[in-house]
Design a protein around this motif. Sequence first.
Motif, PDB file in Angstrom:
ATOM      1  N   UNK A  26       0.815  -1.217   0.000  1.00  0.00           N
ATOM      2  CA  UNK A  26       0.000   0.000   0.000  1.00  0.00           C
ATOM      3  C   UNK A  26       0.850   1.269   0.000  1.00  0.00           C
ATOM      4  N   UNK A  27       2.134   1.174   0.344  1.00  0.00           N
ATOM      5  CA  UNK A  27       3.000   2.351   0.275  1.00  0.00           C
ATOM      6  C   UNK A  27       3.248   2.763  -1.178  1.00  0.00           C
ATOM      7  N   UNK A  28       2.881   1.900  -2.118  1.00  0.00           N
ATOM      8  CA  UNK A  28       3.056   2.216  -3.538  1.00  0.00           C
ATOM      9  C   UNK A  28       2.214   3.419  -3.947  1.00  0.00           C
ATOM     10  N   UNK A  29       1.167   3.718  -3.188  1.00  0.00           N
ATOM     11  CA  UNK A  29       0.292   4.836  -3.537  1.00  0.00           C
ATOM     12  C   UNK A  29       1.021   6.172  -3.535  1.00  0.00           C
ATOM     13  N   UNK A  30       2.118   6.271  -2.798  1.00  0.00           N
ATOM     14  CA  UNK A  30       2.855   7.533  -2.759  1.00  0.00           C
ATOM     15  C   UNK A  30       3.479   7.879  -4.113  1.00  0.00           C
TER      16      UNK A  30
END
Length: 133
Positions: A26-30
Motif C-alpha cells: 500500500x506504500x506504492x500509492x505515494x
Amino acid sequence: MKKIFLLSLLCAGICLIANAQEPADSSAQQYLGKYKFPDGSVILEANVSIENGALTMTSSAGTSPLVKKADDLYTIVNFQGTAKFNRDANKKITGVSILAMGYELEGTRTDAEALAGMLQKIYFRRSVSLMIP
C-alpha cells in the motif's frame, strides 16, 4: 444458525473483495501521479497508477508493471529499465529518473497535491460504503 453462517460468509466475501482492490504494497500509492518530461524527450509524460493491484507506468511508449527493487527504485519490466523516484528535503516525491532502452529521462511530478486530495476522497467514500449495511 444458517443465517449466522451465511451472514459471516457474506462479511468474509466483502472483506476479500475490499482487500483485493488494495495493492500488495500500500506504500506504492505515494508514487501515483503524472510525471512530465522535457520537450524533445522520447516521451512527454508518464502516468503511474495501480492496475490489478500492481504499480504500473503508462506512457506513449506503452504500459509496464513496476517491480520494486529497493526503496524508491523499481524495474520497468516491459522496457528493461529502471525508475528511480526522487524526493525533496521533506521526503515528498518530486520526480522520476528513468533509465530504459538506452535512454536517460528526468521527469517532474506535476499533480501530487491533486492526487493526494483524490486519494483521500476515494478512501473516505470506500470507508463509508463499507460501513453501510
